[in-house]
Scaffold this motif. Structure first.
Motif, mmCIF file in Angstrom:
data_model
loop_
_atom_site.group_PDB
_atom_site.id
_atom_site.type_symbol
_atom_site.label_atom_id
_atom_site.label_comp_id
_atom_site.label_asym_id
_atom_site.label_seq_id
_atom_site.Cartn_x
_atom_site.Cartn_y
_atom_site.Cartn_z
ATOM 1 N N PHE A 48 0.708 -1.323 -0.073
ATOM 2 C CA PHE A 48 0.037 0.024 0.032
ATOM 3 C C PHE A 48 0.706 1.314 0.004
ATOM 4 O O PHE A 48 0.455 2.403 -0.339
ATOM 5 C CB PHE A 48 -0.992 -0.115 1.077
ATOM 6 N N VAL A 49 2.215 1.197 0.404
ATOM 7 C CA VAL A 49 2.805 2.469 0.508
ATOM 8 C C VAL A 49 3.024 3.150 -0.898
ATOM 9 O O VAL A 49 3.145 4.530 -0.928
ATOM 10 C CB VAL A 49 4.140 2.148 1.034
ATOM 11 N N SER A 50 2.913 2.594 -2.010
ATOM 12 C CA SER A 50 3.233 3.020 -3.547
ATOM 13 C C SER A 50 2.212 4.210 -3.661
ATOM 14 O O SER A 50 2.295 5.159 -4.303
ATOM 15 C CB SER A 50 3.192 2.082 -4.393
ATOM 16 N N MET A 51 0.989 3.846 -3.029
ATOM 17 C CA MET A 51 -0.347 4.700 -3.298
ATOM 18 C C MET A 51 0.080 6.023 -2.808
ATOM 19 O O MET A 51 -0.662 7.012 -3.272
ATOM 20 C CB MET A 51 -1.531 4.101 -2.797
ATOM 21 N N GLY A 52 0.539 6.322 -1.607
ATOM 22 C CA GLY A 52 1.063 7.386 -0.867
ATOM 23 C C GLY A 52 2.026 8.131 -1.421
ATOM 24 O O GLY A 52 2.267 9.434 -1.209
ATOM 25 N N LEU A 53 2.903 7.521 -2.347
ATOM 26 C CA LEU A 53 4.159 8.058 -2.860
ATOM 27 C C LEU A 53 4.033 8.322 -4.262
ATOM 28 O O LEU A 53 5.203 8.366 -4.874
ATOM 29 C CB LEU A 53 5.302 7.279 -2.284
ATOM 30 N N THR A 162 -4.152 -10.140 10.822
ATOM 31 C CA THR A 162 -3.977 -8.914 11.591
ATOM 32 C C THR A 162 -2.734 -8.009 11.035
ATOM 33 O O THR A 162 -2.733 -6.769 11.095
ATOM 34 C CB THR A 162 -4.251 -9.188 13.157
ATOM 35 N N GLY A 163 -1.553 -8.762 10.904
ATOM 36 C CA GLY A 163 -0.327 -8.076 10.637
ATOM 37 C C GLY A 163 -0.733 -7.098 9.452
ATOM 38 O O GLY A 163 -0.089 -6.035 9.363
ATOM 39 N N LEU A 164 -1.332 -7.728 8.398
ATOM 40 C CA LEU A 164 -1.831 -6.957 7.009
ATOM 41 C C LEU A 164 -2.384 -5.872 7.273
ATOM 42 O O LEU A 164 -2.060 -4.636 6.870
ATOM 43 C CB LEU A 164 -2.411 -8.032 6.065
ATOM 44 N N THR A 165 -3.525 -5.765 8.355
ATOM 45 C CA THR A 165 -4.389 -4.841 8.582
ATOM 46 C C THR A 165 -3.728 -3.753 9.425
ATOM 47 O O THR A 165 -3.847 -2.363 9.323
ATOM 48 C CB THR A 165 -5.651 -5.213 9.358
ATOM 49 N N VAL A 166 -2.731 -4.153 10.390
ATOM 50 C CA VAL A 166 -2.129 -3.155 11.185
ATOM 51 C C VAL A 166 -1.027 -2.571 10.473
ATOM 52 O O VAL A 166 -0.809 -1.344 10.699
ATOM 53 C CB VAL A 166 -1.486 -4.013 12.103
ATOM 54 N N ALA A 167 -0.826 -3.158 9.129
ATOM 55 C CA ALA A 167 0.346 -2.439 8.434
ATOM 56 C C ALA A 167 -0.392 -0.935 7.697
ATOM 57 O O ALA A 167 0.186 -0.012 7.619
ATOM 58 C CB ALA A 167 0.651 -3.297 7.085
ATOM 59 N N THR A 168 -1.746 -1.228 7.487
ATOM 60 C CA THR A 168 -2.456 -0.011 7.072
ATOM 61 C C THR A 168 -2.425 1.164 8.177
ATOM 62 O O THR A 168 -2.756 2.500 7.744
ATOM 63 C CB THR A 168 -3.814 -0.357 6.383
ATOM 64 N N LEU A 169 -2.550 0.715 9.414
ATOM 65 C CA LEU A 169 -2.536 1.905 10.507
ATOM 66 C C LEU A 169 -1.121 2.363 10.742
ATOM 67 O O LEU A 169 -0.989 3.383 11.007
ATOM 68 C CB LEU A 169 -3.286 1.320 11.758
ATOM 69 N N LEU A 170 -0.226 1.426 10.954
ATOM 70 C CA LEU A 170 1.259 1.991 11.195
ATOM 71 C C LEU A 170 2.308 1.883 10.154
ATOM 72 O O LEU A 170 2.946 2.773 9.931
ATOM 73 C CB LEU A 170 1.629 1.075 12.327
ATOM 74 N N GLY A 171 2.375 0.701 9.468
ATOM 75 C CA GLY A 171 3.432 0.675 8.599
ATOM 76 C C GLY A 171 3.270 1.505 7.327
ATOM 77 O O GLY A 171 4.545 2.090 6.979
ATOM 78 N N VAL A 172 2.382 1.663 6.730
ATOM 79 C CA VAL A 172 2.138 2.404 5.423
ATOM 80 C C VAL A 172 2.239 3.843 5.985
ATOM 81 O O VAL A 172 2.962 4.707 5.207
ATOM 82 C CB VAL A 172 0.850 2.324 4.867
ATOM 83 N N PRO A 173 1.701 4.545 7.012
ATOM 84 C CA PRO A 173 1.997 6.044 7.445
ATOM 85 C C PRO A 173 3.487 6.211 7.718
ATOM 86 O O PRO A 173 3.754 7.121 7.210
ATOM 87 C CB PRO A 173 1.123 6.027 8.563
ATOM 88 N N ALA A 174 4.067 5.164 8.384
ATOM 89 C CA ALA A 174 5.312 5.281 8.482
ATOM 90 C C ALA A 174 6.414 5.522 7.463
ATOM 91 O O ALA A 174 7.138 6.077 7.423
ATOM 92 C CB ALA A 174 5.963 4.348 9.544
ATOM 93 N N ALA A 175 6.088 4.434 6.487
ATOM 94 C CA ALA A 175 6.932 4.373 5.240
ATOM 95 C C ALA A 175 6.593 5.584 4.567
ATOM 96 O O ALA A 175 7.498 6.031 3.732
ATOM 97 C CB ALA A 175 6.545 3.003 4.751
ATOM 98 N N THR A 176 5.320 6.070 4.336
ATOM 99 C CA THR A 176 4.945 7.148 3.619
ATOM 100 C C THR A 176 5.604 8.472 4.363
ATOM 101 O O THR A 176 6.279 9.353 3.261
ATOM 102 C CB THR A 176 3.546 7.390 3.760
#
Length: 416
Positions: A48-53, A162-176
């Motif tokens: 999902f990080v590509s969408m924000g970048l 849940t690891g996938l869904t938590v990524a949308t909360l924490l991983g993607v914003p942090a990577a973005t």
């Protein structure tokens, strides 16, 4: 009535009557699930990080933003292609070794992404990154299910997801945030670090898990001839498309329909992410109660809530609450779908489990495309919700055909 999943080999842990033995098995299972969930977190972040970048990606390789958007499609194509192919090729491999190999490809794909010198190289790197996605989740689901007692299998799978869904909360914003501050390549560097951490955790915490008895590529391929496998995957590819019909266009819906400032878009996305985490966890418990009923319940609830969103999207709080509930019902649906695919695949469990993620990525493309058609046709952003309703209903119809056919087959076998 509780639905069980046939397992072609004995459970990993023998029954131990002592409290100490039970506690030890639970610790082992818990640590292994943590390792698997970390891998899911890494995959969710890179997906999902590509969408924000996209603006940074476009500038970095010298293309416009719509063209850069194709890198997202390249990843999705990798998932759709890689899930069945790698599941078949890896059917006879020990589970832990296969997980390590798949995570190694994920690490390689993201490393190539982070150093891609051109648009073509970036497209190729994203395709490679997507290849192991579905197979990793499929194998991880099987390992998670085999680590625990039969009545807790769906809950174990939901913890991994849940690891996938938590990524949308924490991983993607942090990577973005990292990509915006240090350049887009740094975001994928973070994923490389997460993949490396996952490799260490898998090697240390996941026990040796042999392949299913009699497993082979030929056995796995037979699943593609099974009507139940194909119909269940089709139900997911269509039914879950309703979720993506609204999610793809949630930002303009918030600003143009609800009249909110752009700063509220992340709040909506946060609501979506929290709902997804909750729905995934609840879905595990519901699927342990009944796989079929939880799948139907999730799909039906999603359809009703999408219809509500066509109205509530014009208001801030009601719209946000509806998005939360849609996401939660989607989580219930996907866990039920995952467990049903494992169930109906029989001896081809690896391919059955992996097909869930091929189906969900197909749903992503279908929902976004059909929603875009209604917007382009001048029907407005709320129309995407009605597209979602139609897809949810059609998914339920396909699931109904699957169940009807299954019952007729069972009845015919019983009376033969």
């Amino acid at each position: 009535m509780t639905t069980t999943i046939d397992n072609p080999r004995p459970r990993l842990a023998a029954t131990d009557a002592t409290d100490g033995g039970v506690a030890a098995r639970r610790r082992t299972a818990g640590l292994a699930l943590l390792a698997l969930a970390t891998g899911a977190f890494a995959i969710g972040t890179t997906e999902f990080v590509s969408m924000g970048l996209l603006p940074q990606l476009a500038s970095g390789v010298g293309v416009d933003i719509p063209t850069a958007g194709h890198v997202i499609s390249a990843y999705a194509v990798g998932v759709v292609v890689g899930a069945p192919v790698l599941a078949v090729l890896g059917a006879r491999l020990p589970r832990r070794g296969l997980l390590l190999a798949l995570m190694g490809v994920i690490l390689l794909g993201n490393a190539l992404t982070s150093i891609a010198p051109s648009y073509g190289a970036l497209m190729g790197a994203r395709f490679v990154s997507g290849l192991p996605h579905g197979a990793f989740f499929g194998v991880a689901a099987l390992v998670a299910a085999d680590l625990v007692a039969p009545h807790r299998r769906a809950q174990a799978v939901s913890l991994v997801m849940t690891g996938l869904t938590v990524a949308t909360l924490l991983g993607v914003p942090a990577a973005t945030w990292l990509g915006q501050g240090l350049g887009w390549r740094a975001a994928y560097g973070l994923v490389v670090a997460l993949a490396a951490l996952t490799l260490v955790l898998l090697a240390l915490l996941v026990p040796r898990v042999p392949a299913d008895r009699g497993a082979s590529g030929r056995t796995e391929l037979r699943a593609l001839k099974e009507p139940q496998v194909l119909l269940t995957a089709l139900a997911g590819a269509i039914g879950f498309g309703g979720m993506f019909a609204i999610y793809t266009y949630i930002a303009p819906t918030v600003t143009e329909v609800a009249g909110q400032r752009e700063g509220m878009v992340p709040v909506y996305l946060l609501s979506f992410g929290v709902g997804s985490v909750l729905g995934t966890l609840v879905g595990g418990r519901l699927a342990d109660w009944s796989i079929l009923r939880s799948t139907v319940l999730g799909a039906a609830a999603m359809g009703v809530l999408l219809a509500a969103y066509a109205v509530t999207s014009q208001w801030l709080v009601p719209g946000m609450l509806t998005v939360f509930l849609i996401s939660a019902s989607g989580g219930v649906f996907t866990i039920g779908l995952q467990m049903r695919l494992i169930q109906v695949a029989g001896k081809a469990r690896t391919l059955g489990a992996a097909l869930n993620h091929s189906a969900l990525n197909a749903a992503n493309a279908l929902g976004a495309w059909l929603g875009g058609l209604t917007v382009a046709g001048g029907l407005g952003y709320p129309s995407t919700a009605w597209v979602g309703v139609g897809l949810s209903l059609l998914g339920l119809v396909v699931l109904g055909v699957s169940v009807t056919l299954q019952r007729r087959t069972t009845l015919a076998a019983a009376t033969a």
